[in-house]
Scaffold this motif. Structure first.
Motif, PDB file in Angstrom:
ATOM      1  N   THR A 136      22.911  60.014 -17.507  1.00  0.00           N
ATOM      2  CA  THR A 136      22.838  58.557 -17.402  1.00  0.00           C
ATOM      3  C   THR A 136      24.216  57.894 -17.491  1.00  0.00           C
ATOM      4  N   GLY A 137      25.283  58.705 -17.383  1.00  0.00           N
ATOM      5  CA  GLY A 137      26.627  58.150 -17.462  1.00  0.00           C
ATOM      6  C   GLY A 137      27.086  57.525 -16.156  1.00  0.00           C
ATOM      7  N   ASN A 138      28.064  56.616 -16.254  1.00  0.00           N
ATOM      8  CA  ASN A 138      28.611  55.939 -15.067  1.00  0.00           C
ATOM      9  C   ASN A 138      30.120  55.805 -15.210  1.00  0.00           C
ATOM     10  N   ILE A 139      30.839  55.870 -14.086  1.00  0.00           N
ATOM     11  CA  ILE A 139      32.265  55.573 -14.034  1.00  0.00           C
ATOM     12  C   ILE A 139      32.497  54.648 -12.847  1.00  0.00           C
ATOM     13  N   SER A 140      33.137  53.501 -13.107  1.00  0.00           N
ATOM     14  CA  SER A 140      33.444  52.539 -12.051  1.00  0.00           C
ATOM     15  C   SER A 140      34.955  52.383 -11.950  1.00  0.00           C
ATOM     16  N   LEU A 141      35.484  52.454 -10.745  1.00  0.00           N
ATOM     17  CA  LEU A 141      36.921  52.328 -10.509  1.00  0.00           C
ATOM     18  C   LEU A 141      37.268  50.942  -9.996  1.00  0.00           C
ATOM     19  N   THR A 142      38.415  50.435 -10.449  1.00  0.00           N
ATOM     20  CA  THR A 142      38.978  49.210  -9.897  1.00  0.00           C
ATOM     21  C   THR A 142      40.274  49.588  -9.168  1.00  0.00           C
ATOM     22  N   ILE A 143      40.341  49.350  -7.860  1.00  0.00           N
ATOM     23  CA  ILE A 143      41.455  49.821  -7.031  1.00  0.00           C
ATOM     24  C   ILE A 143      42.385  48.662  -6.676  1.00  0.00           C
ATOM     25  N   SER A 144      43.681  48.886  -6.817  1.00  0.00           N
ATOM     26  CA  SER A 144      44.691  47.899  -6.418  1.00  0.00           C
ATOM     27  C   SER A 144      45.877  48.647  -5.808  1.00  0.00           C
ATOM     28  N   PRO A 145      46.400  48.229  -4.656  1.00  0.00           N
ATOM     29  CA  PRO A 145      45.955  47.068  -3.863  1.00  0.00           C
ATOM     30  C   PRO A 145      44.662  47.363  -3.113  1.00  0.00           C
ATOM     31  N   PHE A 146      44.022  46.292  -2.678  1.00  0.00           N
ATOM     32  CA  PHE A 146      42.779  46.434  -1.942  1.00  0.00           C
ATOM     33  C   PHE A 146      43.040  47.181  -0.646  1.00  0.00           C
ATOM     34  N   GLY A 147      42.146  48.043  -0.282  1.00  0.00           N
ATOM     35  CA  GLY A 147      42.300  48.784   0.958  1.00  0.00           C
ATOM     36  C   GLY A 147      41.112  49.696   1.169  1.00  0.00           C
ATOM     37  N   VAL A 148      41.267  50.558   2.175  1.00  0.00           N
ATOM     38  CA  VAL A 148      40.208  51.514   2.481  1.00  0.00           C
ATOM     39  C   VAL A 148      40.687  52.883   2.027  1.00  0.00           C
ATOM     40  N   TYR A 149      39.880  53.536   1.202  1.00  0.00           N
ATOM     41  CA  TYR A 149      40.283  54.802   0.605  1.00  0.00           C
ATOM     42  C   TYR A 149      39.189  55.852   0.794  1.00  0.00           C
ATOM     43  N   LYS A 150      39.631  57.073   0.795  1.00  0.00           N
ATOM     44  CA  LYS A 150      38.713  58.208   0.749  1.00  0.00           C
ATOM     45  C   LYS A 150      38.724  58.732  -0.682  1.00  0.00           C
ATOM     46  N   TYR A 151      37.531  59.035  -1.211  1.00  0.00           N
ATOM     47  CA  TYR A 151      37.395  59.449  -2.610  1.00  0.00           C
ATOM     48  C   TYR A 151      36.925  60.900  -2.689  1.00  0.00           C
ATOM     49  N   LEU A 152      37.492  61.606  -3.635  1.00  0.00           N
ATOM     50  CA  LEU A 152      37.003  62.943  -3.939  1.00  0.00           C
ATOM     51  C   LEU A 152      37.062  63.140  -5.445  1.00  0.00           C
ATOM     52  N   TRP A 153      35.884  63.211  -6.040  1.00  0.00           N
ATOM     53  CA  TRP A 153      35.792  63.396  -7.479  1.00  0.00           C
ATOM     54  C   TRP A 153      35.793  64.879  -7.843  1.00  0.00           C
ATOM     55  N   SER A 154      36.116  65.152  -9.067  1.00  0.00           N
ATOM     56  CA  SER A 154      36.194  66.538  -9.527  1.00  0.00           C
ATOM     57  C   SER A 154      34.830  67.234  -9.523  1.00  0.00           C
ATOM     58  N   ASN A 155      33.750  66.468  -9.451  1.00  0.00           N
ATOM     59  CA  ASN A 155      32.419  67.078  -9.352  1.00  0.00           C
ATOM     60  C   ASN A 155      31.941  67.164  -7.906  1.00  0.00           C
ATOM     61  N   GLY A 156      32.846  66.870  -6.950  1.00  0.00           N
ATOM     62  CA  GLY A 156      32.520  67.003  -5.539  1.00  0.00           C
ATOM     63  C   GLY A 156      31.995  65.749  -4.874  1.00  0.00           C
ATOM     64  N   LYS A 157      31.703  64.706  -5.635  1.00  0.00           N
ATOM     65  CA  LYS A 157      31.192  63.471  -5.054  1.00  0.00           C
ATOM     66  C   LYS A 157      32.316  62.740  -4.313  1.00  0.00           C
ATOM     67  N   ASN A 158      31.920  61.984  -3.279  1.00  0.00           N
ATOM     68  CA  ASN A 158      32.925  61.244  -2.493  1.00  0.00           C
ATOM     69  C   ASN A 158      32.607  59.753  -2.420  1.00  0.00           C
ATOM     70  N   THR A 159      31.998  59.237  -3.489  1.00  0.00           N
ATOM     71  CA  THR A 159      31.674  57.815  -3.579  1.00  0.00           C
ATOM     72  C   THR A 159      32.713  57.104  -4.442  1.00  0.00           C
ATOM     73  N   PRO A 160      32.868  55.789  -4.283  1.00  0.00           N
ATOM     74  CA  PRO A 160      33.860  55.067  -5.084  1.00  0.00           C
ATOM     75  C   PRO A 160      33.579  55.148  -6.588  1.00  0.00           C
ATOM     76  N   ASN A 161      32.318  55.127  -6.957  1.00  0.00           N
ATOM     77  CA  ASN A 161      31.931  55.178  -8.369  1.00  0.00           C
ATOM     78  C   ASN A 161      30.958  56.329  -8.595  1.00  0.00           C
ATOM     79  N   LEU A 162      30.886  56.776  -9.825  1.00  0.00           N
ATOM     80  CA  LEU A 162      29.920  57.807 -10.189  1.00  0.00           C
ATOM     81  C   LEU A 162      28.813  57.194 -11.023  1.00  0.00           C
ATOM     82  N   THR A 163      27.578  57.521 -10.684  1.00  0.00           N
ATOM     83  CA  THR A 163      26.425  57.036 -11.452  1.00  0.00           C
ATOM     84  C   THR A 163      25.509  58.206 -11.787  1.00  0.00           C
ATOM     85  N   ASN A 164      24.785  58.030 -12.887  1.00  0.00           N
ATOM     86  CA  ASN A 164      23.793  59.031 -13.315  1.00  0.00           C
ATOM     87  C   ASN A 164      24.406  60.424 -13.430  1.00  0.00           C
TER      88      ASN A 164
END
Length: 199
Positions: A7-35
Motif C-alpha cells: 500500500t506504499g506510494n512514491i510521488s516525484l516532483t520534476i523540475s524543470p518541467f519537461g517530458v521524461y522517460k522513467y525507469l524505477w529500480s523495481n522495473g516500473k516505468n511510470t512517473p509515480n509508484l503506487t501500491n
C-alpha cells in the motif's frame, strides 16, 4: 500500513518541467509508484525533449517503511478444572503494529484476556490503530465427564446389612467418594458401602 501489505506510494516532483522517460529500480516505468510493498526504491529519469534531451539523472534512494508485524502473545492459559466448570482462562496481549489495540473474541469479550470460560475453542482478533488485523485460536480443555454406574444393591432384612456396589465407568482415577444417608450424615468415603441400614 500493515506489515506485508502493498500500500506504499512514491510521488516525484520534476523540475524543470519537461517530458521524461522513467525507469524505477523495481522495473516500473511510470512517473509515480503506487501500491508497492516496503523496500528501497530509486528512479532513473531520461529527458526525451528540450535542451536536456538524452540526459539522465538517478534519484536518491527512497525508503518505503512498514509497521512491525502484529503478534498475539500468550501470557498464560489455564484449562477448566472440571467438565462442568467455567474457570478456564486465556491471558494474551498484542505487540507490533501501531497501538492502541482492540480485541474481539468469538464469545463477545473485548479485552485482551478471556476469563472464567468453560472448555471449548476460542479465537481472538487483534486490530491496531491502522485497522491491521491478526487472529489466533486457543483450545481450553477439561477433564472428561465421569460417570458412576450402579452395579448391585444387596438388600438385608433387619436394621443393617445392606450393601451398595458402584463402579466408575470412565476408569479415571483417583476419584473421591462421599456417601450420605437420608439425614445427610456421611456413611462412607469409599467406592462401595457395606452394612448399611435401610434407607
Amino acid at each position: 500500513k500493515c506489515n506485508g501489505d502493498s500500500t506504499g506510494n512514491i510521488s516525484l516532483t520534476i523540475s524543470p518541467f519537461g517530458v521524461y522517460k522513467y525507469l524505477w529500480s523495481n522495473g516500473k516505468n511510470t512517473p509515480n509508484l503506487t501500491n508497492i510493498p516496503a523496500g528501497n526504491y530509486k528512479a532513473t529519469l531520461t529527458a526525451i525533449s528540450g535542451e536536456a534531451a538524452g540526459c539522465a539523472i538517478t534519484t536518491d534512494e527512497y525508503i518505503v517503511k512498514q509497521e512491525k508485524k502484529l503478534f498475539i502473545n500468550t501470557f498464560s492459559i489455564s484449562d477448566a478444572s472440571c467438565f462442568d466448570k467455567s474457570d478456564g482462562h486465556i491471558a494474551s496481549y498484542g505487540s507490533g503494529g501501531k497501538p492502541p489495540f482492540s480485541y474481539l473474541w468469538n464469545n463477545g469479550i473485548t479485552t485482551s484476556s478471556n476469563l472464567n470460560i468453560p472448555s471449548g475453542t476460542y479465537s481472538v482478533t487483534l486490530t491496531d490503530s491502522y485497522g491491521c488485523k491478526e487472529s489466533k485460536s486457543y483450545t481450553i480443555a477439561a477433564p472428561p465427564e465421569f460417570k458412576v454406574k450402579l452395579v448391585k444393591i444387596d438388600h438385608r432384612n433387619g436394621n443393617s446389612g445392606g450393601n451398595i456396589d458402584v463402579t466408575n465407568t470412565n476408569g479415571f482415577t483417583p476419584i473421591g467418594y462421599t456417601w450420605n444417608d437420608s439425614n445427610l450424615n456421611i456413611v462412607g468415603t469409599h467406592e462401595d458401602i457395606f452394612n448399611q441400614k435401610a434407607g
